[in-house]
Design a protein around this motif. Structure first.
Motif, PDB file in Angstrom:
ATOM      1  N   GLY A  42       0.794  -1.212   0.000  1.00 44.75           N
ATOM      2  CA  GLY A  42       0.000   0.000   0.000  1.00 44.75           C
ATOM      3  C   GLY A  42       0.830   1.267   0.000  1.00 44.75           C
ATOM      4  N   CYS A  43       2.102   1.163   0.373  1.00 48.99           N
ATOM      5  CA  CYS A  43       2.999   2.317   0.416  1.00 48.99           C
ATOM      6  C   CYS A  43       4.435   1.817   0.521  1.00 48.99           C
ATOM      7  CB  CYS A  43       2.663   3.218   1.618  1.00 48.99           C
ATOM      8  SG  CYS A  43       2.806   2.396   3.230  1.00 48.99           S
ATOM      9  N   GLY A  44       5.376   2.742   0.453  1.00 50.18           N
ATOM     10  CA  GLY A  44       6.774   2.372   0.631  1.00 50.18           C
ATOM     11  C   GLY A  44       7.432   1.740  -0.570  1.00 50.18           C
ATOM     12  N   CYS A  65       5.548   5.267   3.570  1.00 49.78           N
ATOM     13  CA  CYS A  65       4.453   4.973   4.497  1.00 49.78           C
ATOM     14  C   CYS A  65       4.306   6.079   5.545  1.00 49.78           C
ATOM     15  CB  CYS A  65       4.694   3.618   5.171  1.00 49.78           C
ATOM     16  SG  CYS A  65       4.614   2.212   4.019  1.00 49.78           S
ATOM     17  N   TRP A  66       5.442   6.642   6.004  1.00 49.64           N
ATOM     18  CA  TRP A  66       5.351   7.675   7.037  1.00 49.64           C
ATOM     19  C   TRP A  66       4.670   8.932   6.504  1.00 49.64           C
ATOM     20  CZ3 TRP A  66       7.559  12.335   5.960  1.00 49.64           C
ATOM     21  CH2 TRP A  66       8.588  12.374   4.993  1.00 49.64           C
ATOM     22  N   ARG A  67       4.769   9.161   5.192  1.00 54.99           N
ATOM     23  CA  ARG A  67       4.144  10.354   4.620  1.00 54.99           C
ATOM     24  C   ARG A  67       2.633  10.192   4.530  1.00 54.99           C
ATOM     25  NH1 ARG A  67       7.184  12.687  -0.433  1.00 54.99           N
ATOM     26  NH2 ARG A  67       8.697  13.045   1.255  1.00 54.99           N
ATOM     27  N   GLY A  88       1.987  10.576  14.855  1.00 51.22           N
ATOM     28  CA  GLY A  88       1.561   9.459  15.707  1.00 51.22           C
ATOM     29  C   GLY A  88       0.430   8.640  15.123  1.00 51.22           C
ATOM     30  N   ARG A  89      -0.061   9.018  13.939  1.00 53.18           N
ATOM     31  CA  ARG A  89      -1.184   8.291  13.347  1.00 53.18           C
ATOM     32  C   ARG A  89      -0.724   6.957  12.769  1.00 53.18           C
ATOM     33  NH1 ARG A  89      -3.111   8.233   7.986  1.00 53.18           N
ATOM     34  NH2 ARG A  89      -5.267   7.511   7.815  1.00 53.18           N
ATOM     35  N   ARG A 107       6.942   4.378  12.821  1.00 49.12           N
ATOM     36  CA  ARG A 107       7.295   4.365  11.400  1.00 49.12           C
ATOM     37  C   ARG A 107       7.504   2.945  10.892  1.00 49.12           C
ATOM     38  NH1 ARG A 107      11.120   9.095   8.892  1.00 49.12           N
ATOM     39  NH2 ARG A 107       9.784  10.875   9.358  1.00 49.12           N
ATOM     40  N   LEU A 108       8.210   2.134  11.688  1.00 49.11           N
ATOM     41  CA  LEU A 108       8.453   0.753  11.281  1.00 49.11           C
ATOM     42  C   LEU A 108       7.159  -0.058  11.301  1.00 49.11           C
ATOM     43  CD1 LEU A 108      11.880  -0.061  12.994  1.00 49.11           C
ATOM     44  CD2 LEU A 108      11.399   0.068  10.546  1.00 49.11           C
TER      45      LEU A 108
END
Length: 321
Positions: free
Chosen positions: A82-84, A123-125, A131-132, A307-308
């Motif tokens: 889904g991301c990354g 993914c972090w973006r 914190g979400r 993040r991980l």
């Protein structure tokens, strides 16, 4: 009057129609096939003799060594993350198998399997608010196998539970999502057991109730049990197996074989944790592309890193909210 031409009249041979050709005596390298015809009226009294009643000819003269023939490229798959930065894949199947010493590319060879990058956003973006946690909105049957071996130590085990708890919460938080989770705790062969199954409605409370087995690492058994649980999964759901582990399996050969077998049925995501994790072995076991199937936690302290954890969610779920 006197008799004349009293000798019998000559009767010419009459032959029937040729039969069909027989099958060739060899599939390649040169064989023989034959056909025949029967005598309807035999030659008599000096009539026209019969011609040949059998014929043979060479067949299948092509070499016995033939390379396989590949079919057309299939359609591109959906993105596997889904991301990354995930990948879409397409393949070519074997239309005609190789013969004799003929060659055929392996299923993973570039001439039969190709990848295209997709969902490149980090993914972090996606987690725009601080914190979400990311939310999975795919239909997923998820088996979470949690290592409970003695090599973890008390702190490593506590952190493993926190990671598993966070993942269960994340996958369960979207009400409109259709995600079923089965929780497996593995250690030695005698102590490996199911905590919950797909039908049980797994929650973070089930993770909190897990007790540390502090024994061996029967990873191959855990993979086999995960495959068995997927039999009860839904045919239209994405099958995913998360393996949280810190130590070398008790049997490397059996684990390699079990991993290869499981990959035919599900996406296996490896989460090697801690500094002593069997990273090289995990790299051997993971499907390609490797980065789509491995999220490493280099230290037990990082197992609560959001993040991980978001990377794990993005790696396991093709559609995110």
């Amino acid at each position: 009057q006197e008799e004349c031409n009293v000798q019998p009249c000559p009767v010419d041979c009459v032959l029937g129609m040729w039969s069909g050709w027989s099958s060739c005596s060899a599939k390649c390298g040169g064989g023989v096939r034959s056909r025949s015809r029967h005598i309807k009226v035999p030659t008599r009294h000096g009539g026209e003799p019969c011609g040949r009643t059998e014929e043979t000819e060479s067949c299948n003269l092509q070499s016995c060594n033939r390379n396989c023939v590949l079919g057309r490229w299939g359609h591109w798959s959906t993105c596997n993350k889904g991301c990354g930065g995930g990948h879409r894949m397409r393949e070519r199947l074997v239309k005609k198998p190789a013969i004799g010493m003929g060659r055929c590319p392996a299923p993973t060879h570039r001439s039969r399997r190709r990848f295209r990058r997709c969902n490149m956003i980090p993914c972090w973006r996606l987690a725009t608010q601080q914190g979400r946690m990311l939310e999975c909105k795919s239909k997923v049957d998820l088996v979470m196998a949690v290592d409970s071996s003695g090599s973890l130590g008390q702190y490593g085990w506590a952190q493993s539970k926190k990671l598993a708890e966070a993942l269960v919460k994340a996958f369960s938080q979207v009400k409109e999502a259709d995600i079923k989770i089965a929780l497996l705790e593995f250690s030695s062969r005698r102590k490996t057991k199911w905590i919950t199954h797909f039908a049980d409605g797994t929650t973070d409370k089930d993770v909190k109730g897990m007790k540390w087995f502090r024994s061996g690492t029967a990873t191959d058994q855990a993979l086999g049990m995960a495959q068995g649980e997927l039999v009860n999964g839904r045919p239209d759901a994405t099958a995913v197996v998360l393996v949280i582990t810190d130590g070398k399996p008790s049997s490397t050969a059996r684990t390699l074989a079990a991993s290869k077998k499981l990959q035919k049925q599900a996406k296996v995501v490896w989460l090697p944790i801690g500094r002593r994790a069997p990273v090289k072995l995990v790299d051997m076991m993971a499907a390609t592309p490797k980065r789509d199937h491995i999220v490493r936690f280099r230290d037990f302290k990082l197992m609560t890193n959001k993040r991980l954890i978001n990377r794990v969610i993005g790696t396991s779920c093709p559609n995110l909210k």
